[in-house]
Motif scaffolding. Structure first.
Motif, PDB file in Angstrom:
ATOM      1  N   LYS A   2       0.847  -1.190   0.000  1.00  0.00           N
ATOM      2  CA  LYS A   2       0.000   0.000   0.000  1.00  0.00           C
ATOM      3  C   LYS A   2       0.886   1.244   0.000  1.00  0.00           C
ATOM      4  CE  LYS A   2      -3.928  -2.042   2.473  1.00  0.00           C
ATOM      5  NZ  LYS A   2      -4.784  -1.940   3.677  1.00  0.00           N
ATOM      6  N   VAL A   3       0.715   2.064  -1.023  1.00  0.00           N
ATOM      7  CA  VAL A   3       1.557   3.253  -1.199  1.00  0.00           C
ATOM      8  C   VAL A   3       0.685   4.492  -1.222  1.00  0.00           C
ATOM      9  CG1 VAL A   3       3.200   4.418  -2.704  1.00  0.00           C
ATOM     10  CG2 VAL A   3       3.263   1.918  -2.490  1.00  0.00           C
ATOM     11  N   CYS A   4       1.102   5.519  -0.504  1.00  0.00           N
ATOM     12  CA  CYS A   4       0.400   6.805  -0.527  1.00  0.00           C
ATOM     13  C   CYS A   4       1.312   7.837  -1.173  1.00  0.00           C
ATOM     14  CB  CYS A   4       0.018   7.241   0.884  1.00  0.00           C
ATOM     15  SG  CYS A   4      -0.872   8.827   0.928  1.00  0.00           S
ATOM     16  N   VAL A   5       0.787   8.535  -2.152  1.00  0.00           N
ATOM     17  CA  VAL A   5       1.509   9.614  -2.822  1.00  0.00           C
ATOM     18  C   VAL A   5       0.848  10.933  -2.423  1.00  0.00           C
ATOM     19  CG1 VAL A   5       2.158  10.639  -5.033  1.00  0.00           C
ATOM     20  CG2 VAL A   5       2.149   8.140  -4.771  1.00  0.00           C
ATOM     21  N   ALA A  16       2.283   7.812  -9.264  1.00  0.00           N
ATOM     22  CA  ALA A  16       1.105   7.020  -8.899  1.00  0.00           C
ATOM     23  C   ALA A  16       0.769   6.022  -9.991  1.00  0.00           C
ATOM     24  CB  ALA A  16      -0.081   7.951  -8.638  1.00  0.00           C
ATOM     25  N   ILE A  19       3.577   3.213 -10.114  1.00  0.00           N
ATOM     26  CA  ILE A  19       3.486   2.284  -8.985  1.00  0.00           C
ATOM     27  C   ILE A  19       2.257   1.390  -9.114  1.00  0.00           C
ATOM     28  CG2 ILE A  19       3.176   2.142  -6.475  1.00  0.00           C
ATOM     29  CD1 ILE A  19       4.795   4.823  -6.334  1.00  0.00           C
ATOM     30  N   SER A  20       1.136   1.962  -9.535  1.00  0.00           N
ATOM     31  CA  SER A  20      -0.076   1.165  -9.735  1.00  0.00           C
ATOM     32  C   SER A  20       0.140   0.105 -10.808  1.00  0.00           C
ATOM     33  CB  SER A  20      -1.239   2.081 -10.118  1.00  0.00           C
ATOM     34  OG  SER A  20      -2.380   1.327 -10.453  1.00  0.00           O
ATOM     35  N   HIS A  24       0.654  -2.465  -7.327  1.00  0.00           N
ATOM     36  CA  HIS A  24       0.482  -2.037  -5.941  1.00  0.00           C
ATOM     37  C   HIS A  24      -0.765  -1.172  -5.783  1.00  0.00           C
ATOM     38  CE1 HIS A  24       4.508  -3.571  -5.074  1.00  0.00           C
ATOM     39  NE2 HIS A  24       4.896  -3.002  -6.200  1.00  0.00           N
ATOM     40  N   VAL A  26      -2.497   2.123  -4.684  1.00  0.00           N
ATOM     41  CA  VAL A  26      -2.039   3.511  -4.577  1.00  0.00           C
ATOM     42  C   VAL A  26      -3.162   4.415  -4.082  1.00  0.00           C
ATOM     43  CG1 VAL A  26      -1.115   5.500  -5.827  1.00  0.00           C
ATOM     44  CG2 VAL A  26      -0.338   3.183  -6.408  1.00  0.00           C
ATOM     45  N   THR A  27      -2.821   5.222  -3.083  1.00  0.00           N
ATOM     46  CA  THR A  27      -3.709   6.282  -2.601  1.00  0.00           C
ATOM     47  C   THR A  27      -3.081   7.627  -2.946  1.00  0.00           C
ATOM     48  OG1 THR A  27      -4.662   5.009  -0.779  1.00  0.00           O
ATOM     49  CG2 THR A  27      -4.675   7.397  -0.548  1.00  0.00           C
ATOM     50  N   ILE A  55      -6.254   4.066  -9.383  1.00  0.00           N
ATOM     51  CA  ILE A  55      -5.954   4.712  -8.108  1.00  0.00           C
ATOM     52  C   ILE A  55      -7.016   4.256  -7.102  1.00  0.00           C
ATOM     53  CG2 ILE A  55      -5.587   6.893  -6.919  1.00  0.00           C
ATOM     54  CD1 ILE A  55      -3.584   6.267  -9.188  1.00  0.00           C
TER      55      ILE A  55
END
Length: 368
Positions: A2-5, A16, A19-20, A24, A26-27, A55
């Motif tokens: 879980k990745v937050c940008v 974003a 990474i997606s 993964h 992505v938030t 997203i």
């Protein structure tokens, strides 16, 4: 993962999407969540290949970072202090906090996090050159093959593996974070070009058209760029207790040892094509946009930082001083006075002295 940008601009949107596309979740945390779509388009600048990226969550609520396994902050340097206050209640000590790019005084603004043991890192350069097509919907980008990483409170090699996997590129560890801070990217590249473009212009000068920032790059721009970069190398040489060999000269980075070859190289970089100069249209003419990040970020949170370190280590920087003096004249800011590096507007910059770093010992303690 879980990745937050944080940040929905050029780089945040491109990262974003990248990474997606690696699989993964992505938030995006942005101040304009209503303008975003859950499906965004990423178009490769070279191949023109289109990728649709999902997203998972789009919000302005900082509490979402509590669920993140990795956090990337892609806001301007002048916003870092505000972002730090916003995320502090929700950031876990197990979540690496990355600033992209890691220049601009990141280690100063996040010093309380670093001292409390939070894992903090920065990349020496952005992982891609990106331009929004439509905010929150589509972006075109040219992804790099590698980046370098400096960090605090985390194993460098392990973190490089994670970041490299997320971004789909090679990520190399650096010996110390000062190498990131001294990376001669926008703080020298942009400021040298601005000086060459506008040194003889008044703030209200009018142009009939916008000037391509890179495609019309000239020998004067290269001359100033190389001179400022050499002064940065001189600063590195004076900091004898840290290995700063990773601060690669621009003549090496761009494989251009002379003014003429530098001009040819920069003016022909595909990812730079179509990028305009910082101007705005007013009454049918173009004038300087002094509110552009080229001015509001690259001088007070870029070139001033380098000059601050030069002062600590007693390095002469005549070319950097000349560019800063020009910026003072056109912006009304005052950094350099007749008596030295003590202008009243330095308080609004990210120079190390503003954060209690005033001696070589202070520098070595922070970066060793």
């Amino acid at each position: 993962m879980k990745v937050c940008v944080i940040g929905g601009g050029n780089i945040g949107t491109a990262m974003a999407a990248i990474i997606s596309s690696q699989g993964h979740s992505v938030t995006i945390k942005t101040g304009k969540p209503d303008l975003w779509s859950h499906q965004i388009q990423y178009i490769d600048m070279e191949s023109h290949q289109l990728t649709s990226a999902h997203i998972a969550q789009i919000t302005s609520d900082a509490s979402v970072i509590a669920d993140a396994d990795m956090l990337f902050v892609t806001v301007p340097s002048f916003s870092l202090a505000e972002i730090a206050k916003e995320i502090q209640p929700y950031l876990k000590k197990t979540t690496p906090l990355g600033i992209i790019p890691g220049t601009g005084g990141m280690e100063f603004f996040l010093k309380p996090f670093i001292e409390q043991g939070y894992p903090v890192f920065g990349l020496d350069r952005v992982p891609c050159i990106a331009r929004l097509i439509e905010y929150g919907k589509s972006v075109t980008a040219s992804k790099k093959t590698s980046v370098r990483l400096g960090c605090f409170n985390y194993d460098k090699k392990e973190l490089c593996k994670k970041v490299g996997s997320l971004l789909g590129l090679s990520c190399l560890p650096l010996d110390n974070y000062l190498t990131v801070t001294f990376t001669p990217s926008n703080p020298i590249l942009h400021t040298a070009r601005l000086y060459a473009l506008y040194q003889n212009a008044s703030p209200d000068h009018c142009w009939q058209s916008n000037v391509p920032f890179y495609e019309d790059w000239d020998d004067l721009s290269s001359q100033i760029l190389i001179a400022c970069d050499q002064e940065l190398q001189n600063i590195c040489s004076s900091i004898t207790e840290l290995d700063l060999s990773g601060v690669i000269p621009l003549t090496v980075h761009y494989e251009s040892a002379t003014v003429e070859t530098m001009t040819k190289k920069i003016s022909n970089i595909l990812a730079f094509k179509g990028i305009p100069s910082p101007m705005v249209l007013k009454d049918g003419h173009y004038i300087l946009d002094l509110q552009s990040r080229y001015f509001t970020e690259d001088f007070p949170f870029g070139l001033c930082i380098l000059k601050g370190f030069a002062e600590i280590f007693h390095c002469s920087t005549p070319s950097i001083d000349k560019v800063l003096q020009w910026y003072q004249d056109i912006s009304g800011q005052l950094y350099l006075t007749e008596s030295g590096w003590n202008g009243p507007d330095l308080k609004n910059t990210a120079i190390p002295q503003n954060f209690g770093i005033t001696t070589p010992t202070d520098v070595y303690q922070l970066y060793s």
